[in-house]
Design a protein around this motif. Structure first.
Motif, short mmCIF file in Angstrom:
data_model
loop_
_atom_site.label_atom_id
_atom_site.label_comp_id
_atom_site.label_asym_id
_atom_site.label_seq_id
_atom_site.Cartn_x
_atom_site.Cartn_y
_atom_site.Cartn_z
N GLU A 50 0.83 -1.20 0.00
CA GLU A 50 0.00 0.00 0.00
C GLU A 50 0.87 1.26 0.00
O GLU A 50 0.52 2.26 -0.61
CB GLU A 50 -0.93 0.01 1.21
CG GLU A 50 -2.27 -0.63 0.97
CD GLU A 50 -3.06 0.06 -0.12
OE1 GLU A 50 -3.49 1.21 0.07
OE2 GLU A 50 -3.25 -0.56 -1.18
N GLN A 51 2.00 1.20 0.68
CA GLN A 51 2.90 2.35 0.69
C GLN A 51 3.36 2.68 -0.73
O GLN A 51 3.35 3.85 -1.14
CB GLN A 51 4.11 2.06 1.57
CG GLN A 51 5.08 3.23 1.72
CD GLN A 51 6.31 2.86 2.52
OE1 GLN A 51 6.87 1.78 2.33
NE2 GLN A 51 6.74 3.73 3.42
N VAL A 52 3.74 1.66 -1.48
CA VAL A 52 4.18 1.88 -2.86
C VAL A 52 3.02 2.37 -3.72
O VAL A 52 3.17 3.28 -4.54
CB VAL A 52 4.79 0.59 -3.45
CG1 VAL A 52 5.03 0.74 -4.94
CG2 VAL A 52 6.10 0.26 -2.74
N ARG A 53 1.85 1.77 -3.56
CA ARG A 53 0.70 2.17 -4.37
C ARG A 53 0.32 3.62 -4.11
O ARG A 53 0.03 4.38 -5.05
CB ARG A 53 -0.50 1.28 -4.08
CG ARG A 53 -1.71 1.55 -4.98
CD ARG A 53 -2.91 0.72 -4.61
NE ARG A 53 -3.48 1.14 -3.33
CZ ARG A 53 -4.30 2.18 -3.19
NH1 ARG A 53 -4.64 2.92 -4.24
NH2 ARG A 53 -4.79 2.49 -2.00
N ARG A 54 0.35 4.03 -2.86
CA ARG A 54 -0.09 5.39 -2.51
C ARG A 54 0.99 6.44 -2.75
O ARG A 54 0.69 7.56 -3.16
CB ARG A 54 -0.50 5.44 -1.03
CG ARG A 54 -1.69 4.57 -0.67
CD ARG A 54 -2.01 4.70 0.83
NE ARG A 54 -2.97 3.70 1.28
CZ ARG A 54 -3.42 3.62 2.53
NH1 ARG A 54 -3.01 4.49 3.44
NH2 ARG A 54 -4.28 2.67 2.86
N MET A 79 9.15 10.14 4.07
CA MET A 79 8.50 10.88 3.00
C MET A 79 7.07 10.42 2.75
O MET A 79 6.39 10.96 1.88
CB MET A 79 9.32 10.75 1.71
CG MET A 79 10.69 11.38 1.78
SD MET A 79 11.67 11.09 0.29
CE MET A 79 10.63 11.87 -0.97
N SER A 80 6.62 9.41 3.50
CA SER A 80 5.27 8.89 3.28
C SER A 80 4.62 8.58 4.63
O SER A 80 4.17 9.47 5.33
CB SER A 80 5.31 7.66 2.37
OG SER A 80 6.20 6.66 2.88
N VAL A 81 4.57 7.30 4.97
CA VAL A 81 4.04 6.86 6.26
C VAL A 81 4.90 5.71 6.76
O VAL A 81 5.65 5.11 6.00
CB VAL A 81 2.57 6.39 6.14
CG1 VAL A 81 1.64 7.53 5.77
CG2 VAL A 81 2.45 5.25 5.13
N SER A 82 4.76 5.38 8.02
CA SER A 82 5.43 4.21 8.57
C SER A 82 4.84 2.95 7.93
O SER A 82 3.64 2.69 8.07
CB SER A 82 5.26 4.16 10.08
OG SER A 82 5.55 2.86 10.57
N HIS A 83 5.68 2.19 7.24
CA HIS A 83 5.14 0.99 6.59
C HIS A 83 4.72 -0.05 7.61
O HIS A 83 3.81 -0.85 7.35
CB HIS A 83 6.16 0.41 5.61
CG HIS A 83 7.32 -0.30 6.25
ND1 HIS A 83 8.40 0.37 6.79
CD2 HIS A 83 7.57 -1.62 6.44
CE1 HIS A 83 9.27 -0.50 7.28
NE2 HIS A 83 8.79 -1.73 7.08
N ALA A 84 5.35 -0.05 8.79
CA ALA A 84 4.95 -0.99 9.83
C ALA A 84 3.57 -0.64 10.38
O ALA A 84 2.72 -1.53 10.56
CB ALA A 84 5.99 -1.00 10.95
#
Length: 259
Positions: free
Chosen positions: A73-77, A85-90
């Motif tokens: 989801e991190q990559v998709r968003r 630069m985005s959100v915590s993937h954990a």
């Protein structure tokens, strides 16, 4: 636990994401390797280390399958692996697994008796330090996963393009400076906090420093056998100061870790 069911659920979940995106492909392969490393490390955790039972090996493997579920989801968003630069993937992974309207975790495993442990292990797998509030069992599973993840990140650094991992070009890496604070962390034999990394080579050294803090002897054994750490230490740089510093760090680490 039914590994076949969990594997099928993972395959189904990731099939919804673009398989041609190199970051998606990277994380699918990474996840499967980390799960296998969790299996290897957990099986070796005998009485002298963590004393895991056979059923615990399956649970460690499952934690490996689930640990980076938030990356997709991190990559998709955001089209990045950079949490800052985005959100915590954990944190995103916990959201994906435990969202009440999705109940994704139950598709991986029917039994809910390990939900709290799975939540803790996935949520903290990329933290700089584990909380001191975890019990011994939870800490053990965290360490198995964190060791496995660190070992495979060394491999990823050697088999994947820099652009896909760091979001910078090979030129940027070759000409990168090194921060004094990162150099100090290396020689103090500790991992590098994200907030002191300024240059691409800082991130590379941060990954190299994973080797200092592997918990289990089996983890260190696998790392040495794979040889990716040595490959990372021998990377060539056009930046003269960085090239000299890497040569010194390589000599130091090889002596310290008997490589």
């Amino acid at each position: 636990m039914d590994r076949q069911r969990a594997q099928a659920t993972f395959n189904e979940y990731v099939s919804a994401y673009d398989p041609h995106n190199p970051r998606i492909a990277l994380k699918v392969a990474h996840t499967l390797r980390v799960a296998q490393l969790c299996d290897i490390i957990a099986k070796a955790c005998g009485p002298d280390e963590a004393n895991l039972a056979n059923k615990d090996v399956d649970l460690a493997w499952l934690c490996g399958i689930l640990h980076d579920i938030g990356r997709f989801e991190q990559v998709r968003r955001y089209d990045t692996f950079n949490d800052a630069m985005s959100v915590s993937h954990a944190t995103l992974g916990i959201e994906v697994l435990f969202a009440s309207d999705a109940d994704l975790l139950r598709r991986f495993v029917r039994d809910d008796s390990h939900d709290e442990l799975i939540r803790d292990v996935v949520a903290t797998h990329s933290d700089y330090r584990l909380p001191n509030t975890f019990d011994e069992r939870t800490t053990t599973f965290c360490n198995v996963l964190r060791d496995a993840d660190k070992i495979d990140i060394l491999k990823v650094n050697c088999i994947c393009p820099i652009q896909d991992i760091y979001g910078v070009s090979e030129w940027d890496m070759e000409h990168s400076e090194l921060s004094p604070a990162v150099i100090d962390a290396f020689y103090e034999r500790r991992t590098v906090p994200r907030d002191i990394r300024q240059y691409p080579a800082d991130i590379l050294v941060g990954h190299i420093c994973f080797a200092w803090e592997l918990v289990f002897e089996q983890s260190r054994r696998v790392m040495r056998e794979q040889g990716y750490l040595a490959q990372m230490l021998s990377r060539r740089f056009a930046n003269e100061r960085t090239r000299r510093e890497f040569a010194s760090m390589a000599q130091f680490m090889r002596a310290e870790l008997n490589m």
